[in-house]
Design an enzyme around this catalytic site. Structure first.
Site, PDB file in Angstrom:
ATOM      1  N   LYS A  11       0.720  -1.040   0.097  1.00  0.00           N
ATOM      2  CA  LYS A  11       0.061  -0.047  -0.025  1.00  0.00           C
ATOM      3  C   LYS A  11       0.856   1.196   0.233  1.00  0.00           C
ATOM      4  O   LYS A  11       2.072   1.340   0.397  1.00  0.00           O
ATOM      5  CB  LYS A  11      -0.915  -0.003   1.366  1.00  0.00           C
ATOM      6  CG  LYS A  11      -1.938  -1.029   1.042  1.00  0.00           C
ATOM      7  CD  LYS A  11      -2.807  -0.881   2.506  1.00  0.00           C
ATOM      8  CE  LYS A  11      -3.937  -2.215   2.337  1.00  0.00           C
ATOM      9  NZ  LYS A  11      -5.105  -2.112   3.380  1.00  0.00           N
ATOM     10  N   TYR A  51     -12.379  -2.120  -3.679  1.00  0.00           N
ATOM     11  CA  TYR A  51     -12.974  -2.136  -2.137  1.00  0.00           C
ATOM     12  C   TYR A  51     -14.419  -2.124  -2.307  1.00  0.00           C
ATOM     13  O   TYR A  51     -14.799  -2.016  -1.135  1.00  0.00           O
ATOM     14  CB  TYR A  51     -12.189  -1.051  -1.258  1.00  0.00           C
ATOM     15  CG  TYR A  51     -10.690  -1.652  -0.954  1.00  0.00           C
ATOM     16  CD1 TYR A  51     -10.755  -2.572   0.091  1.00  0.00           C
ATOM     17  CD2 TYR A  51      -9.870  -0.711  -1.171  1.00  0.00           C
ATOM     18  CE1 TYR A  51      -9.516  -2.901   0.537  1.00  0.00           C
ATOM     19  CE2 TYR A  51      -8.525  -1.075  -0.767  1.00  0.00           C
ATOM     20  CZ  TYR A  51      -8.123  -2.304   0.169  1.00  0.00           C
ATOM     21  OH  TYR A  51      -7.141  -2.627   0.645  1.00  0.00           O
ATOM     22  N   PHE A  59     -15.353   3.861   7.029  1.00  0.00           N
ATOM     23  CA  PHE A  59     -13.985   4.177   6.716  1.00  0.00           C
ATOM     24  C   PHE A  59     -13.706   4.226   4.968  1.00  0.00           C
ATOM     25  O   PHE A  59     -12.591   4.462   4.777  1.00  0.00           O
ATOM     26  CB  PHE A  59     -13.003   3.315   7.180  1.00  0.00           C
ATOM     27  CG  PHE A  59     -13.185   2.113   7.095  1.00  0.00           C
ATOM     28  CD1 PHE A  59     -12.626   1.382   6.141  1.00  0.00           C
ATOM     29  CD2 PHE A  59     -13.706   1.038   8.352  1.00  0.00           C
ATOM     30  CE1 PHE A  59     -12.706   0.095   5.861  1.00  0.00           C
ATOM     31  CE2 PHE A  59     -13.820  -0.359   7.939  1.00  0.00           C
ATOM     32  CZ  PHE A  59     -13.405  -0.738   6.845  1.00  0.00           C
ATOM     33  N   ARG A  87      -2.093 -14.066   4.800  1.00  0.00           N
ATOM     34  CA  ARG A  87      -2.673 -13.711   5.872  1.00  0.00           C
ATOM     35  C   ARG A  87      -1.743 -13.498   7.087  1.00  0.00           C
ATOM     36  O   ARG A  87      -1.703 -12.793   8.131  1.00  0.00           O
ATOM     37  CB  ARG A  87      -3.953 -14.145   5.889  1.00  0.00           C
ATOM     38  CG  ARG A  87      -5.103 -13.680   4.984  1.00  0.00           C
ATOM     39  CD  ARG A  87      -5.157 -12.549   4.687  1.00  0.00           C
ATOM     40  NE  ARG A  87      -6.084 -11.974   5.873  1.00  0.00           N
ATOM     41  CZ  ARG A  87      -6.727 -10.675   5.840  1.00  0.00           C
ATOM     42  NH1 ARG A  87      -6.813 -10.134   4.683  1.00  0.00           N
ATOM     43  NH2 ARG A  87      -7.052 -10.232   6.911  1.00  0.00           N
ATOM     44  N   THR A  93      -5.174  -6.778  11.108  1.00  0.00           N
ATOM     45  CA  THR A  93      -5.522  -5.328  10.326  1.00  0.00           C
ATOM     46  C   THR A  93      -5.027  -4.337  11.179  1.00  0.00           C
ATOM     47  O   THR A  93      -4.331  -3.246  10.658  1.00  0.00           O
ATOM     48  CB  THR A  93      -7.073  -5.461  10.112  1.00  0.00           C
ATOM     49  OG1 THR A  93      -7.664  -6.578   9.479  1.00  0.00           O
ATOM     50  CG2 THR A  93      -7.452  -4.365   9.296  1.00  0.00           C
ATOM     51  N   ARG A 104       2.832  -6.274   8.969  1.00  0.00           N
ATOM     52  CA  ARG A 104       2.290  -4.969   9.664  1.00  0.00           C
ATOM     53  C   ARG A 104       2.463  -4.532  11.105  1.00  0.00           C
ATOM     54  O   ARG A 104       2.628  -3.239  11.052  1.00  0.00           O
ATOM     55  CB  ARG A 104       0.481  -5.317   9.828  1.00  0.00           C
ATOM     56  CG  ARG A 104      -0.012  -5.293   8.252  1.00  0.00           C
ATOM     57  CD  ARG A 104      -1.385  -5.683   8.542  1.00  0.00           C
ATOM     58  NE  ARG A 104      -2.120  -5.448   7.254  1.00  0.00           N
ATOM     59  CZ  ARG A 104      -3.522  -5.823   6.650  1.00  0.00           C
ATOM     60  NH1 ARG A 104      -3.983  -6.943   7.793  1.00  0.00           N
ATOM     61  NH2 ARG A 104      -4.040  -5.311   6.045  1.00  0.00           N
ATOM     62  N   ASN A 114      -2.010   0.562   6.746  1.00  0.00           N
ATOM     63  CA  ASN A 114      -1.595  -0.901   7.346  1.00  0.00           C
ATOM     64  C   ASN A 114      -0.442  -1.616   6.300  1.00  0.00           C
ATOM     65  O   ASN A 114      -0.504  -2.897   6.317  1.00  0.00           O
ATOM     66  CB  ASN A 114      -2.652  -1.606   7.746  1.00  0.00           C
ATOM     67  CG  ASN A 114      -3.664  -2.233   6.954  1.00  0.00           C
ATOM     68  OD1 ASN A 114      -3.573  -1.569   5.839  1.00  0.00           O
ATOM     69  ND2 ASN A 114      -4.766  -2.700   7.458  1.00  0.00           N
ATOM     70  N   HIS A 117      -1.997  -5.376   1.691  1.00  0.00           N
ATOM     71  CA  HIS A 117      -3.260  -6.086   1.278  1.00  0.00           C
ATOM     72  C   HIS A 117      -3.116  -7.435   1.141  1.00  0.00           C
ATOM     73  O   HIS A 117      -2.198  -7.615   0.437  1.00  0.00           O
ATOM     74  CB  HIS A 117      -4.181  -5.538   0.372  1.00  0.00           C
ATOM     75  CG  HIS A 117      -5.526  -6.556  -0.294  1.00  0.00           C
ATOM     76  ND1 HIS A 117      -6.683  -6.319   0.248  1.00  0.00           N
ATOM     77  CD2 HIS A 117      -5.401  -7.262  -1.094  1.00  0.00           C
ATOM     78  CE1 HIS A 117      -7.272  -7.346  -0.233  1.00  0.00           C
ATOM     79  NE2 HIS A 117      -6.792  -8.000  -1.397  1.00  0.00           N
ATOM     80  N   GLU A 128      -9.878 -11.034  -7.265  1.00  0.00           N
ATOM     81  CA  GLU A 128      -8.812  -9.831  -7.056  1.00  0.00           C
ATOM     82  C   GLU A 128      -7.699 -10.006  -8.035  1.00  0.00           C
ATOM     83  O   GLU A 128      -7.304  -9.052  -8.730  1.00  0.00           O
ATOM     84  CB  GLU A 128      -8.329  -9.766  -5.551  1.00  0.00           C
ATOM     85  CG  GLU A 128      -9.279  -9.387  -4.735  1.00  0.00           C
ATOM     86  CD  GLU A 128      -8.978  -9.607  -3.133  1.00  0.00           C
ATOM     87  OE1 GLU A 128      -9.758  -9.099  -2.237  1.00  0.00           O
ATOM     88  OE2 GLU A 128      -7.757  -9.753  -3.134  1.00  0.00           O
TER      89      GLU A 128
HETATM   90  P1  IDP Z   1      -7.723  -6.466   5.978  1.00  0.00           P
HETATM   91  O1  IDP Z   1      -6.949  -5.685   5.031  1.00  0.00           O
HETATM   92  O2  IDP Z   1      -7.043  -7.194   7.207  1.00  0.00           O
HETATM   93  O3  IDP Z   1      -8.466  -7.808   5.255  1.00  0.00           O
HETATM   94  P2  IDP Z   1     -10.356  -5.364   6.178  1.00  0.00           P
HETATM   95  O4  IDP Z   1     -11.435  -5.454   7.476  1.00  0.00           O
HETATM   96  O5  IDP Z   1     -10.823  -6.390   4.883  1.00  0.00           O
HETATM   97  O6  IDP Z   1      -8.963  -5.641   6.676  1.00  0.00           O
HETATM   98  O7  IDP Z   1     -10.413  -3.728   5.885  1.00  0.00           O
HETATM   99  C1  IDP Z   1      -9.755  -3.421   4.588  1.00  0.00           C
HETATM  100  C2  IDP Z   1      -9.062  -2.151   4.727  1.00  0.00           C
HETATM  101  O8  IDP Z   1      -9.609  -1.182   5.357  1.00  0.00           O
HETATM  102  C3  IDP Z   1      -8.012  -2.426   5.851  1.00  0.00           C
HETATM  103  O9  IDP Z   1      -6.694  -3.294   5.289  1.00  0.00           O
HETATM  104  C4  IDP Z   1      -7.535  -1.105   6.155  1.00  0.00           C
HETATM  105  O10 IDP Z   1      -6.780  -0.500   5.187  1.00  0.00           O
HETATM  106  C5  IDP Z   1      -9.052  -0.437   6.039  1.00  0.00           C
HETATM  107  N1  IDP Z   1      -9.695  -0.320   7.452  1.00  0.00           N
HETATM  108  C6  IDP Z   1     -10.188  -1.452   8.004  1.00  0.00           C
HETATM  109  N2  IDP Z   1     -10.705  -1.186   9.120  1.00  0.00           N
HETATM  110  C7  IDP Z   1     -10.536   0.534   9.385  1.00  0.00           C
HETATM  111  C8  IDP Z   1     -10.870   1.170  10.132  1.00  0.00           C
HETATM  112  O11 IDP Z   1     -11.669   0.819  11.379  1.00  0.00           O
HETATM  113  N3  IDP Z   1     -10.361   2.621   9.968  1.00  0.00           N
HETATM  114  C9  IDP Z   1      -9.815   2.801   8.807  1.00  0.00           C
HETATM  115  N4  IDP Z   1      -9.313   1.905   7.855  1.00  0.00           N
HETATM  116  C10 IDP Z   1      -9.900   0.756   8.159  1.00  0.00           C
HETATM  117 MG    MG Z   2      -9.993  -7.704   3.840  1.00  0.00          MG
END
Ligand code: IDP
Ligand code: MG
Length: 141
Positions: A11, A51, A59, A87, A93, A104, A114, A117, A128
């Site tokens: 990212k 997304y 968010f 993962r 996350t 991370r 973070n 992805h 994807e």
């Molecule tokens: P993941 O990337 O670990 O699979 P997901 O829940 O699929 O997590 O969320 C996708 C992306 O959205 C996260 O990697 C992060 O960049 C963003 N994200 C998730 N939760 C939050 C939040 O609470 N605040 C801001 N951004 C968030």
């Molecule tokens: Mg995800």
């Protein structure tokens, strides 16, 4: 265990902070081999489409803004149990909750920014990968 493919993005935060090489080296060390790779500055519509599953989340706007801020690295990673392995090495996350030694934990600053992805299932990995790469761009032969 089967050989799988998964989809990975390095990212904008990690690209901006010059962590691309270290992150790719980490994937290679754990047996996740890049078989397709491209640097790209995502458009708003590309990020929104990627997304789309999160479009109702509070968010979403912040996420699209972040993902289009600067370039990302798009990759297909191949290896044994690649979806779960990716993962695992990415970490939680929220980097504050990520295990020691995960990408991370090492590189990410916040739950939003973070660093990486990774697909969460084989089904989503296929979707994807096809969103960003043509079959002829995947170098498995
Ligand atoms: P993941 O990337 O670990 O699979 P997901 O829940 O699929 O997590 O969320 C996708 C992306 O959205 C996260 O990697 C992060 O960049 C963003 N994200 C998730 N939760 C939050 C939040 O609470 N605040 C801001 N951004 C968030
Ligand atoms: Mg995800």
């Amino acid at each position: 265990m089967a050989i799988e493919k998964t989809f990975s993005i390095i990212k904008p935060d990690a690209v901006e902070n010059n962590h691309v090489g270290k992150i790719i080296a980490h994937f290679q060390e754990v047996g996740l081999k890049p078989v397709a790779l491209r640097m790209q500055h995502l458009s708003k519509s590309e990020a929104e489409g990627f997304y789309a599953v999160h479009s109702e989340r509070p968010f979403f706007g912040e996420l699209v803004e972040f993902m289009t801020r600067s370039a990302v690295v798009l990759m297909v990673l191949e290896g044994e149990n690649a979806v779960a392995k990716n993962r695992e090495v990415m970490g939680a996350t929220n980097p504050a909750e990520a295990a020691e030694g995960t990408i991370r934990k090492m590189f990410a600053k916040s739950i939003g920014e973070n660093s990486v992805h990774g697909s969460d299932s084989q089904e989503n990995a296929a979707i994807e990968i096809a969103y960003f790469f043509r079959a002829t761009e995947i170098c498995t032969h």
